[in-house]
Design an enzyme around this catalytic site. Structure first.
Site, PDB file in Angstrom:
ATOM      1  N   ASP A 199      -4.288 -47.779 -24.474  1.00 40.49           N
ATOM      2  CA  ASP A 199      -5.669 -47.553 -24.877  1.00 40.49           C
ATOM      3  C   ASP A 199      -6.598 -48.676 -24.387  1.00 40.49           C
ATOM      4  O   ASP A 199      -6.263 -49.863 -24.533  1.00 40.49           O
ATOM      5  CB  ASP A 199      -5.700 -47.502 -26.414  1.00 40.49           C
ATOM      6  CG  ASP A 199      -7.012 -47.006 -26.973  1.00 40.49           C
ATOM      7  OD1 ASP A 199      -7.374 -45.854 -26.706  1.00 40.49           O
ATOM      8  OD2 ASP A 199      -7.685 -47.783 -27.693  1.00 40.49           O
ATOM      9  N   GLU A 252      -5.649 -46.434 -19.949  1.00 43.19           N
ATOM     10  CA  GLU A 252      -6.998 -45.892 -20.069  1.00 43.19           C
ATOM     11  C   GLU A 252      -7.924 -47.038 -19.713  1.00 43.19           C
ATOM     12  O   GLU A 252      -7.944 -48.069 -20.391  1.00 43.19           O
ATOM     13  CB  GLU A 252      -7.281 -45.404 -21.491  1.00 43.19           C
ATOM     14  CG  GLU A 252      -8.638 -44.711 -21.570  1.00 43.19           C
ATOM     15  CD  GLU A 252      -9.284 -44.791 -22.934  1.00 43.19           C
ATOM     16  OE1 GLU A 252     -10.087 -43.905 -23.250  1.00 43.19           O
ATOM     17  OE2 GLU A 252      -9.023 -45.760 -23.687  1.00 43.19           O
ATOM     18  N   ASP A 322     -11.248 -37.293 -26.296  1.00 44.43           N
ATOM     19  CA  ASP A 322     -12.545 -37.984 -26.359  1.00 44.43           C
ATOM     20  C   ASP A 322     -13.653 -37.222 -25.647  1.00 44.43           C
ATOM     21  O   ASP A 322     -14.811 -37.647 -25.681  1.00 44.43           O
ATOM     22  CB  ASP A 322     -12.453 -39.360 -25.669  1.00 44.43           C
ATOM     23  CG  ASP A 322     -11.602 -40.349 -26.433  1.00 44.43           C
ATOM     24  OD1 ASP A 322     -11.488 -40.216 -27.664  1.00 44.43           O
ATOM     25  OD2 ASP A 322     -11.043 -41.263 -25.792  1.00 44.43           O
TER      26      ASP A 322
HETATM   27  O1  TEU Z   1     -11.275 -44.562 -25.970  1.00 44.91           O
HETATM   28  C1  TEU Z   1     -12.064 -45.510 -25.351  1.00 44.91           C
HETATM   29  C2  TEU Z   1     -13.366 -45.103 -24.747  1.00 44.91           C
HETATM   30  O2  TEU Z   1     -13.957 -45.881 -24.078  1.00 44.91           O
HETATM   31  C3  TEU Z   1     -14.021 -43.829 -24.950  1.00 44.91           C
HETATM   32  O3  TEU Z   1     -13.413 -42.788 -24.318  1.00 44.91           O
HETATM   33  C4  TEU Z   1     -14.277 -43.671 -26.407  1.00 44.91           C
HETATM   34  O4  TEU Z   1     -13.859 -42.433 -26.814  1.00 44.91           O
HETATM   35  C5  TEU Z   1     -15.718 -43.792 -26.770  1.00 44.91           C
HETATM   36  O5  TEU Z   1     -16.276 -42.553 -26.625  1.00 44.91           O
HETATM   37  C6  TEU Z   1     -16.542 -44.773 -26.028  1.00 44.91           C
HETATM   38  O6  TEU Z   1     -17.877 -44.439 -26.080  1.00 44.91           O
HETATM   39  C7  TEU Z   1     -10.084 -44.928 -26.592  1.00 44.91           C
HETATM   40  C8  TEU Z   1      -9.501 -43.754 -27.335  1.00 44.91           C
HETATM   41  O7  TEU Z   1      -9.181 -42.744 -26.431  1.00 44.91           O
HETATM   42  C9  TEU Z   1     -10.482 -43.334 -28.383  1.00 44.91           C
HETATM   43  O8  TEU Z   1     -10.090 -42.161 -29.057  1.00 44.91           O
HETATM   44  C10 TEU Z   1     -10.632 -44.472 -29.354  1.00 44.91           C
HETATM   45  O9  TEU Z   1     -11.631 -44.181 -30.278  1.00 44.91           O
HETATM   46  C11 TEU Z   1     -10.985 -45.768 -28.642  1.00 44.91           C
HETATM   47  O10 TEU Z   1     -10.226 -46.013 -27.482  1.00 44.91           O
HETATM   48  C12 TEU Z   1     -10.749 -46.944 -29.553  1.00 44.91           C
HETATM   49  O11 TEU Z   1      -9.396 -47.136 -29.757  1.00 44.91           O
END
Ligand code: TEU
Length: 546
Positions: A199, A252, A322
């Site tokens: 993540d 990610e 997301d």
């Molecule tokens: O997501 C990180 C991220 O940068 C984005 O996709 C996030 O969803 C957010 O919209 C930024 O504006 C990851 C995970 O996939 C997400 O579900 C989590 O909330 C986040 O990290 C925190 O752990």
């Protein structure tokens, strides 16, 4: 160092809360997943990525972890987890865990000990004094809130959180944090998981906490995006933890460009196997992700081609937990749902790289049909609404923005059948099931030999077995207003992929007509000179002397 993925790997992402509820509490669980393993195997995938199942107060649905070695009670027990790994393995499926190590939950024992004044654990987090009565710096936050919150009862100390205030960022300058994380990773690898989805991995190491150059969002990010320290940590984790297990890691990585993504995945450097980049997800956004314009096909084509050409191999995806559902980004016509979903299947399975399918994508699920903010659970959406309100945006504008962009759009429960709640739960679902479930569901699709699901299965099977799709080179051939054409070539065999990325029929340029045998077409009737709305075609080009 070698890469730890196989070229035939196809990943299916499960968002456990929303996949299948076995005990009627309205929340999906591990037993529910186990009960659907035959379905997942029937898709033809060989890997499952599980969004977090660890113990969590659920401020951010599990991305706020309170105990990295315990299962969230509403999802089941550790025995259930072990059974899931074993039963998946028996079906040839490996489990990939979500590794969230930028932050923990504020309810994690480490943070609790820090609050109690234990200096060792205070140093696990990023705690700073304010400057002249102000916050420690001018940084922004991913969830549209302030990234600094007062640390306990302290007068002038704050802790940093790039996400919610219940997600304090870990201090990666502290080597003890690194040791803890190695131990956590080994714990799960010893249980037989095959790898990790890491993540927001490229933000973990903050170079400095100096003020950032002001920007529309995430001021300060130049101090933590893909820093050398982050690269170094990834190399250590690879060498000392992943490599001995032959385990795989997909990162990610937010705001990465191609050069950064290349560094992060360079086998010589030995960091990650592949990354989730975001650029193609931004083809329909205006400045920030909460403002959308209709998707511009040409922009998407250019972006896909760039990443396909400039990266040797990467993660390919169009949906996850997301992002709004892709069909809803492509078209507002529900009449073209089937065509659009088949196109996505065709694209995803013919691009070069590892395909990631998000639950429900394979039956053409679309954005949630929420009536108002009261039906939205996602913390980000509520924060964005509050921010927009403080900017005096009218309610109608705010709602339209959230309706289009909320992460809950993809988190609505999986639609299994036309029974109550789409067969997801016998109780009250934690998030509203899309009311189209009577039409859009697995049971119905399983009875349709020419339907969406059948097409996904066909494309998955082809992708897993066909060497050209698995390993062929990529070359963009045509990027028009509607039509996208590219080639995949391997050892003298040449495939041409033809996609109409719009909901209107499109004339096929002369140079792309009648080039060989059509291997797959998303429509039954084929017109040599036209692509129907969202048509996908795969053609094996007849050998030509080079
Ligand atoms: O997501 C990180 C991220 O940068 C984005 O996709 C996030 O969803 C957010 O919209 C930024 O504006 C990851 C995970 O996939 C997400 O579900 C989590 O909330 C986040 O990290 C925190 O752990």
């Amino acid at each position: 160092m070698p890469h730890n993925y196989r070229k035939d790997t196809i990943v299916y992402q499960i968002y456990p809360r929303s996949f299948m509820d076995s005990d009627g509490d309205g929340v999906g669980d591990l037993k529910g997943i186990i009960s659907r393993l035959d379905y997942i195997a029937s898709l033809g995938v060989n890997t499952i990525w599980l969004s977090p199942v660890y113990k969590s107060p659920n401020d951010d649905n599990g991305y706020d972890i309170a105990d990295y070695k315990a299962i969230q009670p509403e999802f089941g027990t550790m025995e259930d987890f072990d059974r899931l790994v074993a039963e998946a393995r028996a079906r040839g499926i490996g489990i990939v865990m979500d590794l969230v190590i930028n932050h923990t939950s504020d309810e994690h024992e480490w943070f609790q000990k820090a609050l109690a004044g234990d200096e060792r654990y205070k140093n696990y987090y990023i705690i700073r004094k304010g400057k002249d009565g102000k916050l420690p710096n001018n940084w922004g936050n991913f969830f549209a809130e302030c990234p600094w919150t007062k640390f306990g009862d302290s007068e002038d100390e704050y802790y940093l959180h790039l996400f919610s205030k219940k997600q304090p960022d870990l201090n990666w300058h502290n080597l003890q944090v690194l040791e803890e994380v190695k131990d956590i990773m080994r714990f799960w690898l010893d249980k037989g998981v095959v790898g990790f989805r890491c993540d927001v991995i490229n933000v973990i190491f903050k170079n400095s906490l100096a003020d950032g150059k002001p920007r529309p969002i995430l001021t300060g990010s130049e101090h933590y995006l893909s820093t050398d320290g982050c690269h170094e940590i990834l190399r250590i984790l690879r060498r000392e933890v992943l490599e001995p297990y032959g385990a795989f890691a997909v990162g990610e990585t937010v705001f990465v460009d191609v050069p950064k993504a290349r560094d992060l995945t360079d086998p010589e450097r030995g960091e990650l196997d592949m990354v989730f980049a975001f650029e193609h997800m931004e083809c329909d956004q205006v400045i920030v992700k909460w403002f959308k314009t209709p998707l511009k096909p040409k922009k998407l084509m250019a972006c896909l081609s760039k990443w396909q050409t400039e990266m040797d191999w990467n993660a390919c995806y169009f949906e996850n937990h997301d992002q709004p559902r892709f069909i809803s980004r492509f078209t507002d016509s529900e009449g073209l749902r089937e065509e659009c979903s088949k196109l996505m299947a065709g694209l995803l399975m013919t691009l070069r790289g590892t395909p990631y399918i998000y639950e429900g994508q394979e039956i053409g699920m679309i954005n949630g049909d929420f009536a108002s903010l009261d039906e939205i659970r996602d913390i980000e959406s509520h924060n964005v609404n509050a921010m927009a309100k403080s900017l005096r945006l009218p309610e109608k504008v705010r709602w339209s923005m959230i309706q289009k962009t909320s992460r809950d759009n993809a988190r609505t429960p999986m639609q299994w059948s036309s029974e109550a709640n789409g067969g997801f739960t016998t109780g009250e679902p934690w998030l509203k099931v899309n009311s189209n479930y009577t039409q859009v569901n697995v049971a119905r699709e399983e009875r349709e030999p020419k339907g969406i699901l059948a097409f996904w299965k066909r494309m998955i099977a082809l992708r897993r077995t066909d060497p050209v799709l698995m390993d062929g080179s990529f070359r963009s051939v045509y990027e028009g207003e509607q039509i996208y054409a590219y080639e995949r070539c391997l050892e003298g065999r040449r495939y041409l992929v033809l996609c109409n990325l719009t909901g209107k029929k499109a004339p096929l340029p002369q140079s792309l007509r009648d080039l060989g045998r059509i291997l797959v077409c998303s429509y039954e009737k084929i017109f040599p000179s036209t692509l129907k709305p969202f048509e996908f075609r795969l053609v094996e080009v007849e050998r030509t002397e080079e």
